[in-house]
Design a protein around this motif. Structure first.
Motif, PDB file in Angstrom:
ATOM      1  N   GLN A  37      83.310  29.469 -35.488  1.00 50.97           N
ATOM      2  CA  GLN A  37      83.663  27.820 -36.207  1.00 50.97           C
ATOM      3  C   GLN A  37      85.037  27.457 -35.191  1.00 50.97           C
ATOM      4  OE1 GLN A  37      85.775  28.876 -39.827  1.00 50.97           O
ATOM      5  NE2 GLN A  37      83.554  28.841 -40.815  1.00 50.97           N
ATOM      6  N   LEU A  38      84.206  25.553 -35.332  1.00 51.05           N
ATOM      7  CA  LEU A  38      85.255  25.078 -34.124  1.00 51.05           C
ATOM      8  C   LEU A  38      85.924  24.604 -35.342  1.00 51.05           C
ATOM      9  CD1 LEU A  38      82.539  23.395 -31.551  1.00 51.05           C
ATOM     10  CD2 LEU A  38      84.335  25.659 -31.335  1.00 51.05           C
ATOM     11  N   VAL A  39      87.806  24.571 -35.441  1.00 49.60           N
ATOM     12  CA  VAL A  39      88.194  23.891 -35.732  1.00 49.60           C
ATOM     13  C   VAL A  39      89.088  23.470 -34.708  1.00 49.60           C
ATOM     14  CG1 VAL A  39      90.579  24.823 -37.036  1.00 49.60           C
ATOM     15  CG2 VAL A  39      88.857  26.070 -35.733  1.00 49.60           C
ATOM     16  N   GLU A  40      88.897  21.955 -35.667  1.00 46.26           N
ATOM     17  CA  GLU A  40      89.943  20.108 -35.135  1.00 46.26           C
ATOM     18  C   GLU A  40      90.913  20.269 -35.832  1.00 46.26           C
ATOM     19  OE1 GLU A  40      84.683  19.043 -34.786  1.00 46.26           O
ATOM     20  OE2 GLU A  40      86.364  18.191 -36.491  1.00 46.26           O
ATOM     21  N   SER A  91      86.883  29.461 -33.248  1.00 40.64           N
ATOM     22  CA  SER A  91      87.998  31.348 -34.020  1.00 40.64           C
ATOM     23  C   SER A  91      86.794  31.481 -33.042  1.00 40.64           C
ATOM     24  CB  SER A  91      87.758  31.144 -35.254  1.00 40.64           C
ATOM     25  OG  SER A  91      86.862  30.464 -36.041  1.00 40.64           O
ATOM     26  N   GLY A  92      86.850  32.895 -33.239  1.00 41.63           N
ATOM     27  CA  GLY A  92      85.939  34.041 -33.313  1.00 41.63           C
ATOM     28  C   GLY A  92      86.272  34.775 -32.295  1.00 41.63           C
ATOM     29  N   SER A  93      85.217  35.362 -31.794  1.00 41.24           N
ATOM     30  CA  SER A  93      85.134  36.240 -30.622  1.00 41.24           C
ATOM     31  C   SER A  93      84.088  35.429 -29.403  1.00 41.24           C
ATOM     32  CB  SER A  93      84.695  37.533 -30.324  1.00 41.24           C
ATOM     33  OG  SER A  93      84.565  38.316 -28.999  1.00 41.24           O
ATOM     34  N   ILE A  94      85.203  34.562 -28.311  1.00 41.12           N
ATOM     35  CA  ILE A  94      83.653  34.239 -27.106  1.00 41.12           C
ATOM     36  C   ILE A  94      84.156  34.742 -26.104  1.00 41.12           C
ATOM     37  CG2 ILE A  94      84.154  31.862 -26.300  1.00 41.12           C
ATOM     38  CD1 ILE A  94      84.062  31.766 -29.525  1.00 41.12           C
ATOM     39  N   PHE A  95      82.907  34.582 -25.957  1.00 37.35           N
ATOM     40  CA  PHE A  95      82.604  35.381 -24.456  1.00 37.35           C
ATOM     41  C   PHE A  95      82.506  34.274 -22.957  1.00 37.35           C
ATOM     42  CE2 PHE A  95      81.390  37.802 -20.818  1.00 37.35           C
ATOM     43  CZ  PHE A  95      80.662  37.232 -19.666  1.00 37.35           C
ATOM     44  N   PHE A 136      78.354  31.019 -26.199  1.00 34.11           N
ATOM     45  CA  PHE A 136      78.203  32.840 -26.074  1.00 34.11           C
ATOM     46  C   PHE A 136      79.418  32.645 -26.774  1.00 34.11           C
ATOM     47  CE2 PHE A 136      75.011  35.364 -24.608  1.00 34.11           C
ATOM     48  CZ  PHE A 136      75.925  36.980 -24.775  1.00 34.11           C
ATOM     49  N   ASP A 137      78.796  33.714 -27.932  1.00 31.59           N
ATOM     50  CA  ASP A 137      79.465  34.050 -28.995  1.00 31.59           C
ATOM     51  C   ASP A 137      78.953  35.695 -29.016  1.00 31.59           C
ATOM     52  OD1 ASP A 137      78.989  34.304 -33.119  1.00 31.59           O
ATOM     53  OD2 ASP A 137      79.860  35.027 -31.279  1.00 31.59           O
ATOM     54  N   MET A 138      80.170  35.848 -28.982  1.00 30.06           N
ATOM     55  CA  MET A 138      80.008  37.801 -28.767  1.00 30.06           C
ATOM     56  C   MET A 138      79.982  38.407 -29.866  1.00 30.06           C
ATOM     57  SD  MET A 138      80.926  38.863 -25.112  1.00 30.06           S
ATOM     58  CE  MET A 138      81.029  40.545 -25.369  1.00 30.06           C
ATOM     59  N   ARG A 179      73.847  33.111 -26.945  1.00 27.43           N
ATOM     60  CA  ARG A 179      74.332  31.192 -26.975  1.00 27.43           C
ATOM     61  C   ARG A 179      73.959  30.157 -27.680  1.00 27.43           C
ATOM     62  NH1 ARG A 179      73.506  28.619 -20.584  1.00 27.43           N
ATOM     63  NH2 ARG A 179      74.873  26.662 -20.903  1.00 27.43           N
ATOM     64  N   GLY A 180      75.198  29.562 -27.941  1.00 27.91           N
ATOM     65  CA  GLY A 180      74.348  28.508 -29.149  1.00 27.91           C
ATOM     66  C   GLY A 180      75.377  27.155 -29.209  1.00 27.91           C
ATOM     67  N   ASN A 181      74.969  26.501 -30.143  1.00 27.39           N
ATOM     68  CA  ASN A 181      75.254  24.911 -30.249  1.00 27.39           C
ATOM     69  C   ASN A 181      76.455  25.211 -31.589  1.00 27.39           C
ATOM     70  OD1 ASN A 181      75.614  21.657 -30.490  1.00 27.39           O
ATOM     71  ND2 ASN A 181      75.864  22.536 -28.830  1.00 27.39           N
ATOM     72  N   TYR A 182      77.141  24.931 -31.310  1.00 25.49           N
ATOM     73  CA  TYR A 182      78.270  24.620 -33.100  1.00 25.49           C
ATOM     74  C   TYR A 182      79.231  23.204 -32.949  1.00 25.49           C
ATOM     75  CZ  TYR A 182      77.345  30.114 -32.225  1.00 25.49           C
ATOM     76  OH  TYR A 182      77.281  31.022 -32.348  1.00 25.49           O
ATOM     77  N   TRP A 183      79.371  23.373 -33.767  1.00 26.51           N
ATOM     78  CA  TRP A 183      79.601  21.415 -34.830  1.00 26.51           C
ATOM     79  C   TRP A 183      81.245  22.203 -35.595  1.00 26.51           C
ATOM     80  CZ3 TRP A 183      78.329  17.452 -33.362  1.00 26.51           C
ATOM     81  CH2 TRP A 183      77.161  16.820 -32.390  1.00 26.51           C
ATOM     82  N   GLY A 184      81.937  21.049 -35.283  1.00 24.94           N
ATOM     83  CA  GLY A 184      83.197  21.179 -36.081  1.00 24.94           C
ATOM     84  C   GLY A 184      83.067  20.636 -37.610  1.00 24.94           C
TER      85      GLY A 184
END
Length: 121
Positions: free
Chosen positions: A3-6, A25-29, A100-102, A107-112
């Motif tokens: 999740q993207l936290v703004e 938030s979360g595990s990012i590569f 890239f989400d571990m 790999r993906g595109n995410y929005w806050g």
């Protein structure tokens, strides 16, 4: 799930400044492009500023010279420094990241969730 936290939105008078922040938030590569968009009711979401993993930046014409996008790779955080704000900058601002989400190993595109910026006297 990433999740993207703004944070950082609010009410400011014309000519004032705000700084928006966004971090996943979360595990990012790895994080590739990070960007800020904005949207007003009845209009399409528009790209405000973008920064690539290589450090290149680009801005929509209406904010050039007033807004600055930056990123802290150690903190996986992107910022939008907004100076000399105008009433027409009023919008919901959204963070966007290509990463890239571990957890999903993809790999993906995410929005806050969006943060409201209101410029008014």
């Amino acid at each position: 799930q990433v999740q993207l936290v703004e944070s950082g939105g609010g009410l400011v008078q014309p000519g004032g400044s705000l700084r928006l922040s966004c971090a996943p938030s979360g595990s990012i590569f790895r994080i590739y492009d990070m960007a800020w968009y904005r949207q007003v009711p009845g209009k399409q979401r528009e790209l405000v500023a973008i920064t690539t993993s290589g450090g290149m930046t680009n801005y929509t014409d209406s904010v050039k010279g007033r807004f600055t996008i930056s990123r802290d790779n150690a903190k996986n955080t992107v910022y939008l420094q907004m100076n000399r704000l105008k009433p027409e900058d009023t919008a919901v601002y959204y963070c966007n990241a290509d990463l890239f989400d571990m957890a999903t190993r993809a790999r993906g595109n995410y929005w806050g969730q969006g943060t409201q910026v209101t410029v008014s006297s």
